[in-house]
Design a protein around this motif. Structure first.
Motif, short mmCIF file in Angstrom:
data_model
loop_
_atom_site.label_atom_id
_atom_site.label_comp_id
_atom_site.label_asym_id
_atom_site.label_seq_id
_atom_site.Cartn_x
_atom_site.Cartn_y
_atom_site.Cartn_z
N UNK A 1 -80.12 36.42 107.52
CA UNK A 1 -79.38 36.32 108.73
C UNK A 1 -79.13 37.99 109.03
N UNK A 2 -78.63 38.17 110.17
CA UNK A 2 -77.90 39.61 110.51
C UNK A 2 -76.54 39.83 109.92
N UNK A 3 -76.12 38.88 109.44
CA UNK A 3 -74.77 38.93 108.62
C UNK A 3 -75.09 39.47 107.25
N UNK A 4 -76.10 39.26 106.65
CA UNK A 4 -76.53 39.63 105.38
C UNK A 4 -77.09 40.96 105.33
N UNK A 5 -77.75 41.63 106.46
CA UNK A 5 -78.06 42.84 106.67
C UNK A 5 -77.14 43.61 107.39
N UNK A 6 -76.64 44.77 106.79
CA UNK A 6 -75.80 45.67 107.64
C UNK A 6 -76.33 46.12 108.72
N UNK A 7 -75.64 46.60 109.67
CA UNK A 7 -76.30 47.09 110.83
C UNK A 7 -76.78 48.46 110.55
N UNK A 8 -77.75 48.79 110.96
CA UNK A 8 -78.76 49.99 110.42
C UNK A 8 -78.75 50.24 109.01
N UNK A 9 -79.48 49.24 108.74
CA UNK A 9 -79.52 49.09 107.02
C UNK A 9 -80.44 50.26 106.62
N UNK A 10 -80.56 50.73 105.24
CA UNK A 10 -81.31 51.77 104.88
C UNK A 10 -82.50 50.95 104.05
N UNK A 11 -83.44 51.64 103.90
CA UNK A 11 -84.52 51.12 103.05
C UNK A 11 -84.19 50.47 101.82
N UNK A 12 -83.13 51.19 100.93
CA UNK A 12 -82.80 50.58 99.45
C UNK A 12 -82.13 49.41 100.05
N UNK A 13 -81.36 48.95 101.15
CA UNK A 13 -80.98 47.49 101.34
C UNK A 13 -82.06 46.36 101.40
N UNK A 14 -83.13 46.95 101.99
CA UNK A 14 -84.44 46.10 102.28
C UNK A 14 -84.90 45.84 100.82
N UNK A 15 -85.12 46.93 100.15
CA UNK A 15 -85.65 46.83 98.71
C UNK A 15 -84.86 45.79 97.90
N UNK A 16 -83.48 46.01 98.05
CA UNK A 16 -82.70 45.17 97.08
C UNK A 16 -82.22 43.82 97.37
N UNK A 17 -82.13 43.63 98.52
CA UNK A 17 -82.01 42.25 99.48
C UNK A 17 -82.96 41.46 99.79
N UNK A 18 -84.07 42.02 100.43
CA UNK A 18 -85.12 41.24 101.05
C UNK A 18 -86.33 41.13 100.13
N UNK A 19 -86.84 42.32 99.55
CA UNK A 19 -88.10 42.33 98.85
C UNK A 19 -87.95 41.26 97.77
N UNK A 20 -86.93 40.93 97.10
CA UNK A 20 -86.85 40.03 95.63
C UNK A 20 -87.04 38.67 96.41
N UNK A 21 -86.68 38.05 97.52
CA UNK A 21 -86.80 36.86 98.30
C UNK A 21 -88.26 36.77 98.61
N UNK A 22 -88.78 38.08 99.12
CA UNK A 22 -90.32 38.12 99.75
C UNK A 22 -91.16 37.80 98.46
N UNK A 23 -90.85 38.22 97.36
CA UNK A 23 -91.86 38.14 96.22
C UNK A 23 -91.57 36.77 95.55
#
Length: 495
Positions: free
Chosen positions: A159-181
């Motif tokens: 959800x948007x509460x788990x991703x900070x506003x204007x998130x960085x690529x690092x945020x996606x790699x650390x928090x989203x990519x593991x779930x994706x895999x």
């Protein structure tokens, strides 16, 4: 545009009656004088050196992604209205490329504010979108059947509460990519402005521009209605601008009758003076006790968290808010800016926006000084508008088209998403001949604080300087929106 008949609609509300009278006198005196350029071009010859090139795949190393190496599927449920959704789509494309994932065609969440059930294909051309970006991002229309149960169980919901506003690529790699895999998919729910503008890889940044300025084409019925709208504004004479072709397609623009007369030039004005914005601002707008009570009641109904926060913070007076440029511009203030810039009484104005707080009384300064005002409701017949009647985002797309195609675009709130996207399109395709006028609300408040004594000539000079400062050619500063300020190497090429 429609207007809201609120409690303050009974009697006209004017905060600057003396200045309005001076403006009216000035317009009368200048009515038969020769036309001046009136900001028809940006104040720098260098602006035409920047050319669109986000679609030039040779400009950067291609982001080719093979389906075999894909990390999984990204689903996006975007919130907000037309403009917020557009930003979310482009951000989702960039994130899919960043994470080497397949993007499922974004969905739009139903909002109690917008009340529009439209989905992607109701507003944009799905096949064009998928085909145009296929070399860089794999996009499919639906999530594969074997992953639907994962989505239904919300196992990989972000959800948007788990991703900070204007998130960085690092945020996606650390928090989203593991779930994706782990799950083979991720569902970004309530997605909007959740990808920052810097730092970002060059090709991913360019991809956002390519998506916004090239891949997202309005659905044929919106293009047809938008084309008819612009034709009627211009009295069926064509301007054949690249802006119109980019929005409507060459066939729509070429079908316009080419006459001997010049097409009618027009100014598009985006007024941001809706009740929610007015109430949230905590400003006073000259309506007295009746206005204050009405806005407080609206805040209690719609903004309980705002009121809760205000109880814990130091109060700021409406006067201080106005002085610091925090108050929305009223239609009266917008009128004074146009008159101060020298726009004549006969100027043809296309009015974009939604319900104006205060109703027709708030609009009187504008309609009295500038009677040649048109909206999509006055230019299109009820039958022509009928297919869009209950779809606010599709109606907003018509305003979007009319504003971008205008000779001059004037906004009253530079923070508005529509104004930002429109000004970005005009920068990208305008070749330095599609000016945008954006008043500085803090400087304008200082000018208007002298409204009881200032001479009209001095008012004109100060307003012109204020707007000219906002028109200076600028390349995109670090961290600023690439959709609003595309003059940067990732989006445009400098010749």
């Amino acid at each position: 545009m429609s207007i809201k008949n609120g409690a303050v609609d009974a009697s006209p509300v004017q905060m600057y009656s003396r200045l309005l009278n001076l403006a009216s006198d000035s317009l009368a005196k200048n009515e038969f004088k020769p036309d001046t350029p009136n900001f028809r071009e940006e104040r720098s010859s260098k602006s035409s050196q920047w050319k669109p090139c986000a679609d030039n795949n040779k400009a950067a190393v291609a982001l080719e992604r093979s389906r075999e190496l894909s990390n999984g599927y990204i689903m996006v449920s975007a919130n907000g209205g037309l403009n917020q959704q557009r930003v979310a789509i482009c951000n989702a494309v960039a994130v899919a490329a960043l994470l080497n994932a397949t993007l499922v065609l974004p969905r739009f969440l139903y909002s109690n504010v917008w009340k529009d059930p439209s989905q992607f294909g109701d507003i944009y051309q799905e096949d064009h979108f998928i085909e145009y970006l296929k070399d860089e991002v794999n996009i499919v229309k639906n999530l594969p059947q074997h992953l639907k149960s994962t989505d239904n169980k919300n196992l990989s919901l972000v959800t948007d509460t788990e991703l900070v506003k204007e998130a960085t690529p690092v945020d996606y790699i650390e928090h989203v990519l593991p779930l994706l895999k782990k799950y083979g998919m991720v569902h970004l729910f309530g997605y909007g402005n959740r990808l920052g503008f810097d730092p970002l890889p060059f090709d991913v940044q360019r991809l956002r521009c390519k998506c916004n300025f090239h891949a997202l084409k309005f659905a044929p019925k919106i293009q047809e209605a938008g084309s008819l709208l612009v034709k009627r504004i211009r009295r069926f004479k064509t301007s054949r601008s690249r802006l119109e072709e980019a929005l409507l397609g060459e066939s729509m623009v070429k079908s316009t009758v080419k006459g001997e007369e010049e097409p009618l030039k027009y100014l598009a004005l985006h007024l941001r003076f809706e009740e929610d914005m007015v109430a949230y601002s905590l400003c006073d707008f000259g309506g007295g006790e009746a206005e204050r009570k009405e806005l407080q009641a609206y805040r209690e109904d719609h903004f309980p968290l705002l009121l809760k926060r205000l109880k814990k913070s130091k109060p700021v007076s409406p006067e201080e808010l106005r002085k610091t440029g925090k108050c929305p511009l009223t239609p009266e203030e917008a009128t004074l800016v146009l008159a101060g810039l020298g726009f004549k009484r006969k100027t043809y104005i296309y009015l974009a926006g939604s319900q104006i707080y205060g109703g027709s009384s708030r609009m009187l300064p504008l309609t009295r000084l500038y009677p040649n005002i048109a909206t999509k409701e006055t230019l299109l017949t009820p039958q022509e508008l009928a297919p869009f009647k209950n779809f606010s985002s599709q109606l907003a797309a018509l305003d979007f088209i009319a504003c971008i195609a205008s000779d001059v675009f004037a906004m009253t709130d530079s923070g508005s998403q529509l104004s930002s996207l429109v000004s970005g399109f005009r920068n990208y395709y305008g070749n330095g001949q599609a000016p945008t006028l954006r008043p500085n609300k803090k400087r304008l408040a200082a000018i208007l604080s002298d409204s009881e004594t200032i001479k009209w000539k001095i008012f004109e000079d100060r307003v012109r300087k204020m707007v000219e400062e906002g028109q200076k050619l600028r390349t995109r500063p670090y961290g600023r929106s690439i959709y609003r300020q595309p003059r940067c190497p990732e989006c445009m090429c400098k010749f």
